[in-house]
Design a protein around this motif. Structure first.
Motif: not given
Lengths: 205, 634
Positions: B541, B565, B589, B594, B609, B611-612, B616, B627
């Motif tokens: 990220a 992201y 996205n 992203a 971030i 969670r993202h 991934k 997440p």
């Protein structure tokens, strides 16, 4: 008695007062959230263009005394707040008859849905002189946001006194007799406004 | 207003100097922001357009007033045009910087400069291979001339695809081709933005934004990358090096010179000029113990990365450093130098010296830089600073002791620290010791408590085993906060801590100046290629917690368009168009894999971030935490 005093010669027409007014009367009181709110927050001040380009006037409730809107309201929805001398509308008592709008000398009463009204209908909406802000010791939102002092908040007698003094100095400058360096409106600003008048006149030919 | 000024900056040195400014009635950026508030809502929402003389126009965000400009452009088109122009301005700034460095490489190769040499010949050879220049049997100067000549065409119109775009993973390049956003020529894309946003050209907000994305790619995989790579060839590719940071790097008994801006050309020469024995003697004859050069902003970063030059501070320190009363000269090149430094300097003996003809400051001394006479100019400036030393006032305020930090993590250095291959990093990520990596980048902005956004986000990420790489003002903030020494591994979560300790590296790696965000792109591409996936599949990220500049808008856009992201701490001027917001914060996205998010609270940004990254990890089939179970703070 304090009021929002307008210096129309200083208004640049940016309409920031409208945006600040709508945000102040939103649920979130935050610009970025307010634009997504339902019902949409509405301004209670309206900047309208003057006779020529580059002139404008921010029009809003003058909180008249006696207030014609208050006199004609059949439901007692419009009252005067005695402490702060503000004419306020209780939307929950409004029957949307539009009598107030008809008699308003300034045409500043409009009908919108309001987040503070329980019923799902439009009601009379107008400037409340930012009564919540005033109670916190702040000036109205439109005045705070105005960067050119087109809107100032205070006692009209005091404001008129200082304005009269300014006028006298400007006259002196105009005659060139005393202090030619005394401040006028900035030359570029005057030129900007002058262009508005001149182009308007050209278009009238 | 609080007496401690803790609400304006989280950095102790800055707090003390802001208080000093307040007591002495010296106007700073924070005073000017207060005077500007509340700022124009139309402009803040991106709803004002002054692209033509039928206007200026604005769209009423509340629906009553005008919904279209005089030309008929609605909120979507106006916001998209404004954003595109902002990206073009940022991309142009980076790319013009790259062009200046490239021109100097060419002049160095043809023997026209007095101060430069080809320092990293290996990198030059690698660039030669990329640009199709035969290196065999050629002297470095000849090779540099040919490479520079070919590289100049990146700015032109003969190419259909920028050479450096080939560094992106294959699926990413194919995506850009499919979308029609493969960057072609650096100047071409920027000029095309200005053309398209002229009234009556591109009147479709999606189409405008697609080209704006292409323009940002011409920065990230073009102009900025030229700046980074050619700077490495001329000044050396950074390797890990110890340094110090904060206003404590100024020395009360020395002649202090601050090097401020972004382009390292003159500053590199200044370092050598300051070592001149005759000038050292001159300094001593004026009563100084020596000559002390310190960095500010990205010129500082460029020098800290390569020679460990002490770092005085980032963007919001530039006025405060003058108030120490200990600064004989501030040498400025370009970008992010507030015009106000000249006014602050009037209260002290500090001389502001501008050096680029394209970046002049009323009230400053202008000594135009010419690479052909580099060393002479450097010596002339150092001499002026020395001669200014006796003019110093009686009051010198150096507010803190400097903090240790480590810099110099180029991609080459990181891969070197890993033993020559990204495998150990990939293995640590795969095993979950390191959850992922995040670039914390970008500026300072007085709307966000100075350094608080950067340092808070960085702390939360490393605590949660996320490796952080930093550039620009973020690097300075984290360095000053003590997050960038190997010992700072103690502040990291157990997995990241163990990896950092094994390699002897900090948990927060300094990757350079803001043009050096391209190093992050190259690293991300290397990780993606190693795993055989696109960048958008990786647990990566980006974040710009305190951004202010148009360059940051371009950076954020090329990072997202490269598949990463990105969380912004400051609102971009797009909220007047729900369609544009929905596209940038969601719809993208499905286009580039992203999107952006906006979150001013770094505590919450850290959770977004994390969670993202876990999402991934899940996508890659790696061990993950669900997440949604990561709790968002209230």
């Amino acid at each position: 008695m304090k009021t929002v005093f307008v210096n129309p010669e200083r208004c640049v027409g940016c309409m920031q007062c409208q945006v600040a007014c709508a945000v102040e009367h939103s649920q979130s009181k935050n610009l970025y959230q307010a634009v997504f709110e339902v019902p949409k927050p509405r301004p209670r001040i309206y900047v309208a263009p003057g006779l020529y380009l580059n002139t404008s006037f921010p029009n809003k409730c003058r909180h008249c005394d006696p207030a014609p809107c208050m006199e004609v309201c059949p439901t007692g929805a419009i009252t005067r707040n005695a402490d702060l001398d503000i004419v306020v509308i209780d939307g929950n008592k409004c029957i949307t008859c539009a009598m107030c709008a008809m008699v308003c000398p300034f045409d500043v009463i409009r009908y919108y849905e309001s987040a503070t009204v329980k019923l799902d209908k439009t009601v009379a909406v107008k400037c409340d002189h930012c009564i919540d802000r005033q109670r916190q010791g702040k000036v109205p939102a439109c005045v705070e946001v105005c960067k050119v002092n087109a809107l100032v908040f205070g006692d009209p007698n005091e404001i008129a006194k200082s304005a009269a003094g300014r006028l006298a100095k400007l006259v002196s400058v105009a005659t060139g007799a005393i202090h030619p360096e005394l401040p006028r409106l900035p030359a570029t600003f005057e030129a900007w406004r002058k262009w508005g008048e001149e182009s308007g006149k050209v278009n009238e030919r | 207003m609080s007496d401690t000024f803790e609400h304006l900056s989280s950095a102790k040195d800055a707090q003390k100097m802001i208080r000093y400014a307040h007591e002495e009635h010296i106007e700073t950026v924070w005073d000017r922001l207060a005077a500007q508030e509340p700022q124009c809502g139309y402009c803040a929402l991106g709803l004002s357009c002054r692209n033509c003389a039928m206007g200026p126009c604005r769209v009423d965000p509340f629906g009553d007033g005008p919904q279209r400009g005089v030309c008929g452009a609605d909120a979507d088109v106006i916001v998209a045009r404004n954003l595109a122009r902002s990206i073009a301005a940022g991309a142009s700034a980076h790319s013009d910087h790259g062009r200046d460095i490239l021109e100097t490489l060419y002049q160095t190769a043809t023997g026209e400069t007095s101060a430069y040499k080809i320092t990293d010949v290996d990198k030059l050879k690698r660039l030669a291979a990329e640009f199709g220049v035969e290196a065999e049997g050629k002297e470095p100067a000849e090779l540099a001339r040919e490479v520079a000549w070919e590289m100049m065409e990146e700015f032109g119109m003969r190419k259909e695809e920028l050479t450096f775009a080939a560094r992106a993973p294959k699926p990413r390049r194919e995506l850009w081709e499919k979308l029609g956003i493969m960057p072609r020529g650096i100047d071409r894309e920027n000029v095309e933005v200005l053309h398209r946003t002229h009234m009556g050209v591109d009147n479709d907000y999606v189409n405008i934004l697609l080209h704006a994305v292409r323009t940002s790619l011409s920065d990230g995989w073009g102009g900025s990358m030229v700046a980074t790579e050619v700077s490495d060839v001329l000044f050396g590719t950074p390797a890990p090096i110890n340094s110090k940071a904060n206003l404590g790097v100024l020395k009360a008994d020395h002649v202090n010179i601050a090097l401020h801006g972004h382009n390292p050309m003159l500053s590199d020469v200044m370092v050598r000029a300051a070592q001149d024995p005759a000038l050292q003697d001159l300094a001593r004859s004026k009563g100084a113990a020596g000559i002390n050069l310190v960095g500010l902003c990205c010129t500082g970063n460029e020098l800290q990365m390569r020679i460990g030059l002490p770092m005085a501070g980032n963007h919001l320190i530039q006025e405060l450093v003058i108030m120490t009363g200990a600064l004989e000269a501030m040498l400025v090149d370009y970008q992010c130098i507030m015009p106000s430094v000249v006014d602050v300097a009037k209260c002290f003996h500090t001389e502001i010296i501008s050096t680029f003809d394209k970046a002049r400051f009323t009230g400053a001394t202008h000594i135009p830089f010419d690479p052909k006479r580099g060393i002479e100019i450097g010596q002339q400036i150092v001499r002026r600073a020395i001669e200014n030393f006796p003019n110093r006032g009686p009051r010198v305020v150096i507010p803190d002791e400097p903090v240790d930090m480590m810099a110099g993590f180029s991609v080459e250095a990181i891969v070197g620290a890993l033993g020559g291959t990204p495998k150990p990093l990939v293995d640590a990520i795969a095993a979950g010791h390191i959850r992922g990596a995040v670039g914390v980048v970008g500026c300072n902005n007085p709307k966000i408590k100075h350094d608080y956004g950067h340092t808070t986000l960085t702390r939360r990420l490393i605590e949660n085993d996320i490796l952080v790489v930093v550039t620009g003002c973020a690097a300075v903030a984290d360095g000053k906060a003590g997050l960038m020494t190997p010992a700072a591994a103690e502040m990291a979560g157990p997995g990241l801590k163990a990896v950092c300790q094994a390699l002897g590296i900090p948990p927060v790696l300094h990757m350079g100046s803001c043009v050096d965000n391209t190093r992050i792109l190259v690293l991300a591409a290397a990780l993606a290629d190693y795993l055989g996936v696109d960048i958008s599949a990786l647990p990566l990220a980006g974040a710009a917690p305190e951004w202010y500049s148009e360059k940051a808008v371009s950076i954020g856009t090329y990072v997202v368009a490269s598949g990463i992201y990105t969380v912004l701490g400051v609102q971009p001027a797009i909220f007047g168009s729900p369609n544009v917001v929905n596209l940038l914060a969601g719809g993208l996205n499905d286009v580039v894999g992203a999107a952006f998010a906006v979150e001013p609270d770094p505590e919450k940004a850290a959770v977004l971030i994390r969670r993202h990254i876990e999402g991934k990890r899940k996508g890659l089939g790696l061990p993950f935490v669900e997440p949604d179970t990561i709790v968002m703070p209230e």
